[in-house]
Write a protein that holds these residues in place. Structure first.
Motif, short mmCIF file in Angstrom:
data_model
loop_
_atom_site.label_atom_id
_atom_site.label_comp_id
_atom_site.label_asym_id
_atom_site.label_seq_id
_atom_site.Cartn_x
_atom_site.Cartn_y
_atom_site.Cartn_z
N ASP A 93 1.25 -1.56 0.18
CA ASP A 93 -0.23 -0.13 0.04
C ASP A 93 0.88 1.30 0.03
OD1 ASP A 93 -1.73 1.91 0.24
OD2 ASP A 93 -2.44 1.67 2.74
N ALA A 94 1.02 2.31 -0.99
CA ALA A 94 1.47 3.22 -0.45
C ALA A 94 1.66 4.53 0.11
CB ALA A 94 1.42 3.93 -2.69
N ARG A 95 -0.02 4.24 0.52
CA ARG A 95 -0.08 5.56 0.95
C ARG A 95 -0.38 4.61 2.69
NH1 ARG A 95 -3.54 8.65 -3.34
NH2 ARG A 95 -1.65 10.09 -3.69
N GLY A 96 0.01 3.43 2.74
CA GLY A 96 -0.47 3.03 4.34
C GLY A 96 0.69 1.76 4.73
N LYS A 145 8.19 8.62 0.67
CA LYS A 145 8.52 9.08 2.04
C LYS A 145 9.06 7.76 3.12
CE LYS A 145 5.57 10.36 5.83
NZ LYS A 145 4.14 11.08 6.88
N ARG A 146 7.99 6.50 2.04
CA ARG A 146 8.53 5.46 3.02
C ARG A 146 9.81 4.09 2.78
NH1 ARG A 146 3.10 7.47 3.29
NH2 ARG A 146 1.98 6.63 5.27
N LEU A 147 10.20 4.67 1.45
CA LEU A 147 11.25 4.20 1.76
C LEU A 147 12.13 4.66 2.34
CD1 LEU A 147 11.18 4.31 -2.65
CD2 LEU A 147 11.03 2.64 -0.82
N HIS A 148 12.84 5.86 3.02
CA HIS A 148 13.05 6.24 4.33
C HIS A 148 12.54 6.23 5.46
CE1 HIS A 148 16.21 9.09 2.59
NE2 HIS A 148 15.94 9.03 1.51
N LYS A 149 11.41 6.13 5.67
CA LYS A 149 11.04 5.42 6.53
C LYS A 149 11.58 4.24 7.14
CE LYS A 149 6.50 4.77 9.58
NZ LYS A 149 5.09 4.96 9.39
#
Length: 484
Positions: free
Chosen positions: A94-97, A130-134
């Motif tokens: 999920d790209a946004r989750g 953002k999620r790749l970094h997170k």
């Protein structure tokens, strides 16, 4: 005369949107062909990520079907295909989750080049970055590949650049334009900067004008909803054609280095004069025979989106002052063909008299469908009867000139994806290039949206609106007939 293929270093490549249309038609077949060529070998991981619930076995079936359909002759060799498919795995994400991100992170290896291809809508770019970094998947060696559109105007392009810059350095961002991966486009630089014959003539003293044409015989088809929000200006001129103009007009870079090349392209964009309303022609195709009308293929029956653009651009610098660049592109035109034509000036004096006629040298760079380069020269017509002059082509069609072993050139996506893995940004757009292109394009679009003009109708299968012909005729010039 087969070229030597050098394998790239081992890498992990994630395709976000790995089951989408672009991935099926272009990305997976391109990777497969590079595998068959020997450029991808050893310990490589190719990972598809998308929302759909699927296991890796099911995903391999999807990719195998896509390669058989779009992969060319090599896809029929089962041994090659079977070996390639073993490299694939899949993550439901999920790209946004948060779903799927931990699983994806576990597949990443710390000692490998990491590349992430954003084959998704631009609205998801920020979420993915953002999620790749997170989740710890982005480091100094990571690269991201983003597809156009790079915004829809200057403001949105700046916003998109800011979003990506929060998580990745500009040296890690690869804005892909498949036109720059075409063999002929790159040969344009080789012709200019690798031959003493042309560069001394490549200026306003010797060049009368330049024509850049990208003609399509198909309509908007299933892309109607997207296309109607973009039109020919946003879909083709602001990116593809702007890049072609830059490669034609730029100064020689000090070296063939990514930033040196892109610095020179940026200077061209910033040297472009604003386009006058009288120097732009918009068109929209109408039905002809069994060909559908543009407005029946989009949601808005009163759409004023253009499917055709012709314009005259001027580059105000020392090299090109006074030399016009004519650009045209459109859908449902007579033929599918793309070319750049450098039209040189007449000889200053003809010793053969008026009866010899008017003859010009034209350098034609064909981008599709038959990539090649042609130089028109003037010779004496064979036979008796005086000095009669005719124009003949010196033709270098790549498939003929380089022989059957090299006739199957790498697809643009093949070349560009491998450049990502190698860390070579030369053929990718830089953020400031994108913004400069929008800064030039936005005022033209703003005039249209303010009601300054309506698209002119043209018949499907024609050369576009008659007014596009007048754009050239009033300058004493004419469009070249496009030959597929």
């Amino acid at each position: 005369m087969a070229s030597r293929v050098i394998p790239v270093e081992p890498f992990d490549l994630v395709i976000f949107g790995g089951t989408g249309d672009l991935a099926r038609r272009k990305i997976w077949p391109a990777l497969f062909r590079r595998f068959v060529a020997g450029q991808i070998e050893g310990d490589v991981r190719l990972i598809g990520a998308a929302r759909g619930e699927m296991d890796s076995a099911g995903f391999r079936d999807v990719v195998q079907e896509a390669i058989v359909e779009f992969g060319g002759e090599e896809s029929r060799r089962k041994a090659n295909l079977s070996a390639f498919i073993k490299m694939l795995s899949y993550v439901t994400l999920d790209a946004r989750g948060e779903a799927g991100w931990v699983e994806l992170a576990k597949l990443m290896r710390p000692d490998r080049i990491r590349a992430f291809y954003f084959s998704v809508a631009p609205s998801l770019f920020g979420d993915l970055a953002k999620r790749l970094h997170k989740h710890g998947m982005a480091d100094d060696t990571s690269r991201i590949v983003v597809e156009k559109p790079f915004g829809r105007d200057l403001e949105s392009a700046r916003d998109l650049n800011r979003v990506l810059a929060r998580h990745f350095d500009e040296s890690q961002i690869y804005r892909i334009d498949h036109y720059l991966g075409k063999e002929t486009v790159q040969n344009l630089m080789a012709i200019r900067f690798g031959n003493v014959l042309f560069e001394p003539l490549w200026n306003s003293q010797y060049v009368d004008h330049i024509q850049i044409t990208v003609a399509e015989s198909v309509g908007v088809g299933g892309r109607g909803d997207y296309y109607d929000k973009s039109g020919a200006m946003r879909d083709m001129v602001q990116n593809h054609m702007m890049q072609l103009l830059c490669l034609i007009a730029m100064e020689p870079p000090a070296k063939f280095d990514p930033d040196a090349v892109r610095d020179e392209k940026l200077k061209v964009i910033r040297a472009l004069d604003p386009v006058r309303g009288a120097d732009v022609v918009r068109g929209q195709y109408e039905a002809q025979g069994d060909k559908a009308d543009y407005r029946t293929q989009v949601e808005d029956p009163d759409s004023t989106t253009e499917s055709f653009i012709a314009l005259k651009a001027l580059v105000s610098n020392w090299r090109w002052a006074g030399t016009p660049f004519y650009l045209r592109t459109g859908k449902r035109l007579r033929d599918r063909a793309s070319e750049i034509a450098v039209v040189f000036k007449d000889a200053p004096h003809s010793i053969f008299g008026a009866d010899a006629g008017r003859h010009r040298n034209i350098l034609t760079i064909r981008l599709q469908p038959n990539e090649g380069i042609e130089l028109g020269v003037t010779i004496k017509e064979p036979g008796p009867g005086g000095m009669r002059l005719i124009d003949v082509p010196l033709d270098m069609t790549f498939a003929e000139a380089l022989g059957p072993e090299d006739a199957d050139f790498p697809d643009a996506y093949e070349r560009l994806i491998m450049d990502v893995i190698r860390g070579n940004q030369t053929l990718f757009m830089r953020g400031d290039e994108v913004e400069a292109a929008w800064a030039w394009t936005d005022p033209i679009i703003a005039d249209w949206e303010a009601g300054a003009s309506e698209p002119l109708p043209y018949i499907s299968g024609s050369s576009g609106p008659d007014e596009a012909l007048m754009l050239m005729h009033r300058d004493g010039r004419r469009w070249r007939e496009i030959k597929p």
